[in-house]
Write a protein that holds these residues in place. Structure first.
Motif, PDB file in Angstrom:
ATOM      1  N   PHE A 189       0.935  -1.245   0.047  1.00 42.21           N
ATOM      2  CA  PHE A 189       0.078   0.078   0.059  1.00 42.21           C
ATOM      3  C   PHE A 189       1.044   1.147   0.121  1.00 42.21           C
ATOM      4  N   THR A 190       0.460   2.302  -0.581  1.00 49.02           N
ATOM      5  CA  THR A 190       1.048   3.771  -0.496  1.00 49.02           C
ATOM      6  C   THR A 190      -0.041   4.579  -0.114  1.00 49.02           C
ATOM      7  N   LEU A 191       0.281   5.825   0.309  1.00 48.56           N
ATOM      8  CA  LEU A 191      -0.570   7.153   0.213  1.00 48.56           C
ATOM      9  C   LEU A 191      -0.333   7.706  -1.197  1.00 48.56           C
ATOM     10  N   ALA A 192      -1.526   8.006  -1.508  1.00 49.38           N
ATOM     11  CA  ALA A 192      -1.620   8.509  -3.004  1.00 49.38           C
ATOM     12  C   ALA A 192      -2.073   9.971  -3.355  1.00 49.38           C
ATOM     13  N   SER A 211       1.649   8.481   6.784  1.00 45.81           N
ATOM     14  CA  SER A 211       2.751   7.774   6.269  1.00 45.81           C
ATOM     15  C   SER A 211       3.655   7.635   7.307  1.00 45.81           C
ATOM     16  N   ASN A 212       3.844   8.258   8.489  1.00 39.62           N
ATOM     17  CA  ASN A 212       4.951   8.185   9.528  1.00 39.62           C
ATOM     18  C   ASN A 212       4.415   6.932  10.438  1.00 39.62           C
ATOM     19  N   GLN A 213       2.854   7.277  10.863  1.00 38.81           N
ATOM     20  CA  GLN A 213       2.270   6.186  11.640  1.00 38.81           C
ATOM     21  C   GLN A 213       2.339   4.763  11.028  1.00 38.81           C
ATOM     22  N   PRO A 217       4.631   4.508   1.849  1.00 39.50           N
ATOM     23  CA  PRO A 217       5.306   5.452   0.899  1.00 39.50           C
ATOM     24  C   PRO A 217       4.054   6.642   0.508  1.00 39.50           C
ATOM     25  N   ILE A 218       4.695   7.695   0.085  1.00 45.10           N
ATOM     26  CA  ILE A 218       3.819   8.618  -0.505  1.00 45.10           C
ATOM     27  C   ILE A 218       3.940   8.624  -1.933  1.00 45.10           C
ATOM     28  N   ALA A 256       8.226  10.446  -6.140  1.00 47.74           N
ATOM     29  CA  ALA A 256       7.898  11.610  -7.429  1.00 47.74           C
ATOM     30  C   ALA A 256       7.632  11.139  -8.661  1.00 47.74           C
ATOM     31  N   VAL A 257       6.301  11.323  -9.201  1.00 49.62           N
ATOM     32  CA  VAL A 257       5.990  10.792 -10.600  1.00 49.62           C
ATOM     33  C   VAL A 257       6.234  11.735 -11.376  1.00 49.62           C
TER      34      VAL A 257
END
Length: 440
Positions: A189-192, A211-213, A217-218, A256-257
């Protein structure tokens, strides 16, 4: 002589490119797989002495390599392939894609589109993809159903959609999706957050805390166009990356996309903080976004993976095409023929993507103990003969149609170019049904 060990699968090939160690090509070697993992890589002359396999594959003209990692895509947008072409990014988004999504995007749309995308990626040697889209739970279902590995993006955007009403709703639904699926071995999983121009400072603050908890990844579009930067300077009086840095988001968890318009100070900042780049060369060209300074990024030590972006802006989920473009464009932009050589391009398409997703201890290279995510590519084709260097052939000559076999978690999903558990006819019929709906 010791008794041979009984294993599930033994694959013998003319070449193996394990990715790690770097610049390595093994000749006439075999890979032993038991259960989900690689147990040994050894000369073929020794393999039959050490192992007895339930399934044996003799691939005399093939190269074995890790499965490709697509570091950025929007799988469900495969149903919008070719829907709005030859347009600038913001006109493409605001005038065509966002209105079409408002009319059609639903759980059913996302599930069907993601299944089509997973099938396309599997056939082309992609064994893991990093997704960003609405209704991510439907993407998760499609990925697990097709047997492909995936990172599910917990998408966040400020404005309401059919999926969620506001940023808190997006985050709540993303977290619920993760809670439901977190024990599924094929999923991560990622945050998006979609992009700096569609996400507020307050929402970024919440994303950073999560993200830290959750140690996630972001995954975010960043510096894709000059308009994005101009808009940020007008609204926030700083460039998008500087804004994210001030908000505390530059870390080893940041993917970074695009990152097309980065100056050397920004590249150095990303490298200093251990961030990652998802380079999408075909999409950048098709939307006229520009040329990512990949060679400079590599010189600064940035970890660069490769993505296809969605089929609506590419128009295919073809990592072989992306590898070739990434290598050639890097040379042209840097005016240096030695920039991004073949082995480095292969790393970008495999281990680098895995590293960005914090999966490099599990996939991305062929090492005993890692999951058996690997592909076989037939190089005995007119366009890859003669084969002086299999790495060069893979990057500069081969096409995705030469992928003959795909294993994920030790399971054979493509056997001699054919799906082992997907009904291709049904997938095609579903695509036609959606084409009629969208056209109507």
């Amino acid at each position: 002589m010791p008794t041979p060990t009984v294993i599930d699968t033994l694959i013998s090939a003319r070449w193996i490119i394990p990715i790690e160690p770097v610049n390595t090509v093994l000749h006439d070697h075999s890979i032993a797989i038991d259960g989900e993992r690689i147990v040994a890589i050894l000369p073929t002359s020794e393999a039959r002495q050490h192992f007895i396999a339930d399934n044996y594959h003799q691939l005399t003209d093939h190269v074995l390599m890790p499965g490709l990692v697509n570091l950025h895509t929007h799988a469900a947008m495969t149903l919008l392939r070719g829907y709005a072409d030859d347009l600038p990014l913001m006109e493409w988004l605001k005038g065509h894609i966002w209105p079409a999504e408002a009319r059609h995007v639903s759980t059913e749309f996302v599930r069907d589109g993601a299944r089509l995308a997973c099938a396309e990626m599997l056939k082309g040697g992609t064994t893991c993809f990093n997704d960003m889209y609405f209704f991510p739970e439907a993407v998760a279902e499609a990925a697990v159903d097709t047997g492909i590995r995936a990172a599910m993006g917990m998408v966040v955007i400020e404005f309401p959609t059919a999926y969620a009403t506001d940023p808190d709703d997006y985050l709540a639904k993303g977290c619920a999706m993760r809670d439901r699926w977190q024990h599924e071995p094929l999923l991560n999983f990622t945050l998006a957050p979609h992009a700096p121009y569609t996400v507020s400072d307050d929402t970024f603050a919440k994303i950073n805390i999560l993200s830290n908890q959750l140690d996630l990844p972001i995954h975010i579009h960043l510096h894709e166009t000059t308009d994005e930067i101009t808009q940020s300077l007008t609204q926030y009086k700083q460039r998008p990356l500087a804004r994210l840095h001030d908000l505390g988001l530059t870390s080893p968890g940041l993917i970074a996309v695009h990152a097309v318009h980065m100056n050397t100070e920004e590249i150095a900042l990303l490298a200093q903080h251990g961030c990652h780049i998802a380079h999408c060369p075909a999409s950048n060209l098709k939307l006229a976004s520009g040329f990512t300074p990949v060679a400079t990024m590599a010189e600064y030590g940035l970890n660069i993976g490769i993505g296809t972006d969605g089929a609506a802006s590419n128009n295919k989920l073809d990592m072989f095409s992306e590898m070739r473009l990434a290598a050639l464009l890097a040379k042209g932009v840097a005016q240096d023929a030695s920039a991004i050589p073949a082995h480095q391009a292969l790393q970008m398409a495999t281990i680098n993507g895995a590293r960005a997703l914090a999966l490099d201890e599990k996939i991305g290279s062929l090492i005993p103990g890692k999951y058996a995510d690997l592909i076989a590519v037939d190089l005995a084709q007119i366009n890859t003969l003669p084969t002086f260097d299999p790495a060069s052939a893979l990057v500069y000559s081969a096409g995705r149609d030469q992928v003959s076999h795909v294993w994920i978690n030790g399971k054979l999903l493509i056997d001699n170019h054919q799906y082992t558990q997907l009904d291709e006819r049904t997938l095609k019929m579903t695509a036609r049904v959606w084409q009629n709906r969208i056209t109507a």
